[in-house]
Design a protein around this motif. Sequence first.
Motif, PDB file in Angstrom:
ATOM      1  N   GLN A 197       4.385   5.844   9.269  1.00 18.56           N
ATOM      2  CA  GLN A 197       4.506   6.892  10.283  1.00 18.56           C
ATOM      3  C   GLN A 197       3.923   8.228   9.830  1.00 18.56           C
ATOM      4  N   LEU A 198       2.988   8.194   8.908  1.00 22.44           N
ATOM      5  CA  LEU A 198       2.407   9.437   8.403  1.00 22.44           C
ATOM      6  C   LEU A 198       1.415  10.032   9.405  1.00 22.44           C
ATOM      7  N   PRO A 199       1.159  11.337   9.326  1.00 21.16           N
ATOM      8  CA  PRO A 199       0.207  11.978  10.237  1.00 21.16           C
ATOM      9  C   PRO A 199      -1.244  11.633   9.897  1.00 21.16           C
ATOM     10  N   THR A 200      -2.133  11.925  10.819  1.00 22.28           N
ATOM     11  CA  THR A 200      -3.567  11.689  10.608  1.00 22.28           C
ATOM     12  C   THR A 200      -4.174  12.842   9.825  1.00 22.28           C
ATOM     13  N   PHE A 201      -5.386  12.627   9.350  1.00 23.27           N
ATOM     14  CA  PHE A 201      -6.143  13.661   8.651  1.00 23.27           C
ATOM     15  C   PHE A 201      -6.314  14.889   9.544  1.00 23.27           C
ATOM     16  N   ASN A 242      -1.500  17.639   7.461  1.00 22.81           N
ATOM     17  CA  ASN A 242      -0.195  17.772   6.803  1.00 22.81           C
ATOM     18  C   ASN A 242      -0.409  17.838   5.296  1.00 22.81           C
ATOM     19  N   PHE A 243      -1.336  18.682   4.905  1.00 25.60           N
ATOM     20  CA  PHE A 243      -1.628  18.850   3.490  1.00 25.60           C
ATOM     21  C   PHE A 243      -1.927  20.289   3.225  1.00 25.60           C
ATOM     22  N   LEU A 297       0.871  -1.167   0.000  1.00 28.99           N
ATOM     23  CA  LEU A 297       0.000   0.000   0.000  1.00 28.99           C
ATOM     24  C   LEU A 297       0.913   1.224   0.000  1.00 28.99           C
ATOM     25  N   ARG A 298       0.729   2.057  -1.003  1.00 26.87           N
ATOM     26  CA  ARG A 298       1.518   3.291  -1.124  1.00 26.87           C
ATOM     27  C   ARG A 298       0.568   4.471  -0.959  1.00 26.87           C
ATOM     28  N   GLY A 299       0.821   5.284   0.051  1.00 28.04           N
ATOM     29  CA  GLY A 299      -0.018   6.460   0.228  1.00 28.04           C
ATOM     30  C   GLY A 299      -0.401   6.649   1.671  1.00 28.04           C
ATOM     31  N   VAL A 300      -1.108   7.683   1.887  1.00 28.25           N
ATOM     32  CA  VAL A 300      -1.717   8.681   1.021  1.00 28.25           C
ATOM     33  C   VAL A 300      -0.742   9.857   0.910  1.00 28.25           C
ATOM     34  N   HIS A 301      -0.344  10.199  -0.327  1.00 27.14           N
ATOM     35  CA  HIS A 301       0.670  11.221  -0.573  1.00 27.14           C
ATOM     36  C   HIS A 301       0.121  12.357  -1.427  1.00 27.14           C
ATOM     37  N   PHE A 314       6.876  18.854 -11.321  1.00 27.95           N
ATOM     38  CA  PHE A 314       8.004  18.034 -10.895  1.00 27.95           C
ATOM     39  C   PHE A 314       7.953  17.766  -9.394  1.00 27.95           C
ATOM     40  N   TYR A 315       8.446  16.594  -9.008  1.00 28.27           N
ATOM     41  CA  TYR A 315       8.519  16.213  -7.600  1.00 28.27           C
ATOM     42  C   TYR A 315       9.443  17.174  -6.852  1.00 28.27           C
ATOM     43  N   HIS A 316       9.047  17.531  -5.626  1.00 29.77           N
ATOM     44  CA  HIS A 316       9.827  18.414  -4.774  1.00 29.77           C
ATOM     45  C   HIS A 316       9.702  17.902  -3.346  1.00 29.77           C
ATOM     46  N   LYS A 317      10.754  17.280  -2.842  1.00 28.55           N
ATOM     47  CA  LYS A 317      10.715  16.593  -1.544  1.00 28.55           C
ATOM     48  C   LYS A 317      10.177  17.465  -0.412  1.00 28.55           C
ATOM     49  N   GLU A 318      10.590  18.723  -0.361  1.00 25.30           N
ATOM     50  CA  GLU A 318      10.184  19.610   0.737  1.00 25.30           C
ATOM     51  C   GLU A 318       8.693  19.965   0.684  1.00 25.30           C
ATOM     52  N   SER A 319       8.015  19.628  -0.399  1.00 25.16           N
ATOM     53  CA  SER A 319       6.597  19.955  -0.558  1.00 25.16           C
ATOM     54  C   SER A 319       5.689  18.745  -0.348  1.00 25.16           C
ATOM     55  N   GLU A 320       6.221  17.686   0.225  1.00 30.89           N
ATOM     56  CA  GLU A 320       5.414  16.485   0.459  1.00 30.89           C
ATOM     57  C   GLU A 320       4.371  16.748   1.544  1.00 30.89           C
ATOM     58  N   GLY A 321       3.196  16.199   1.331  1.00 30.28           N
ATOM     59  CA  GLY A 321       2.151  16.160   2.338  1.00 30.28           C
ATOM     60  C   GLY A 321       1.650  14.726   2.409  1.00 30.28           C
ATOM     61  N   SER A 322       0.903  14.405   3.456  1.00 24.86           N
ATOM     62  CA  SER A 322       0.482  13.016   3.588  1.00 24.86           C
ATOM     63  C   SER A 322      -0.585  12.845   4.663  1.00 24.86           C
ATOM     64  N   VAL A 323      -1.224  11.688   4.583  1.00 22.29           N
ATOM     65  CA  VAL A 323      -2.177  11.236   5.602  1.00 22.29           C
ATOM     66  C   VAL A 323      -1.972   9.728   5.754  1.00 22.29           C
ATOM     67  N   ILE A 324      -1.983   9.241   6.965  1.00 17.36           N
ATOM     68  CA  ILE A 324      -1.795   7.814   7.234  1.00 17.36           C
ATOM     69  C   ILE A 324      -2.885   6.988   6.551  1.00 17.36           C
ATOM     70  N   TRP A 325      -2.528   5.835   6.047  1.00 16.89           N
ATOM     71  CA  TRP A 325      -3.415   4.983   5.242  1.00 16.89           C
ATOM     72  C   TRP A 325      -4.666   4.553   5.990  1.00 16.89           C
ATOM     73  N   ASN A 326      -4.561   4.323   7.289  1.00 16.32           N
ATOM     74  CA  ASN A 326      -5.693   3.791   8.069  1.00 16.32           C
ATOM     75  C   ASN A 326      -6.333   4.853   8.963  1.00 16.32           C
ATOM     76  N   ASP A 327      -6.317   6.090   8.493  1.00 20.00           N
ATOM     77  CA  ASP A 327      -6.899   7.185   9.259  1.00 20.00           C
ATOM     78  C   ASP A 327      -8.373   6.900   9.582  1.00 20.00           C
ATOM     79  N   LYS A 328      -8.729   7.096  10.833  1.00 23.81           N
ATOM     80  CA  LYS A 328     -10.095   6.779  11.285  1.00 23.81           C
ATOM     81  C   LYS A 328     -11.134   7.743  10.710  1.00 23.81           C
TER      82      LYS A 328
END
Length: 181
Positions: free
Chosen positions: A172-176, A180-181, A58-62, A137-151
């Motif tokens: 280890q991604l943050p929750t909704f 972090n978006f 499972l890849r994401g949520v990015h 283009f991809y920019h590492k410092e601009s990544e945002g994310s939500v954990i895959w199993n967010d409640k």
Amino acid sequence: MKIKSTPLKDCYIIEPTVFEDERGYFYEKFNEQKFEELTGMNGHFVQDNISKSSYGVLRGVHLQKGEHAQAKLVSCLEGKVFDVAVDLREDSPTFGQWFGVELTPENKLQLYVPRGFGHGFSVLSETAIFSYKCDNFYHKESEGSVIWNDKDLNIDWKLPADKVLLSEKDSQLPTFAEKNF
């Protein structure tokens, strides 16, 4: 090419017109002019990415945020994935909602994931090769994310939880709620 709406604002399923005979088939995977005419969205892509994964990955949520935000046009070239888009645009009427679709080489569907959306997929076959076009283009410092199993999001990834394989980063991604978006 047919464009099908999803329940999420500005997120579309792209279904190609396939010409098939005894020799095989042909279809136009992408046409910028047709795409823009049918969706009203920018269809200029600058980066193509390919990943290969095994069952349960499972890849994401990015997402990419700010000036480096990316729209993506995704498809599955081999195997089967369940692809998920999450509207993370706070001013959107579908903010906090997700949509998922099965992508395979047989159905030839693509999903257009607009800027401001989170994106992820789970692999439902033994292996899968996944392709995505990006309009920035991809920019590492601009990544945002939500954990895959967010409640709060409660995404059904079509996998048993004990079969999910994550990268250390994705585990280890943050929750909704942490936004972090």
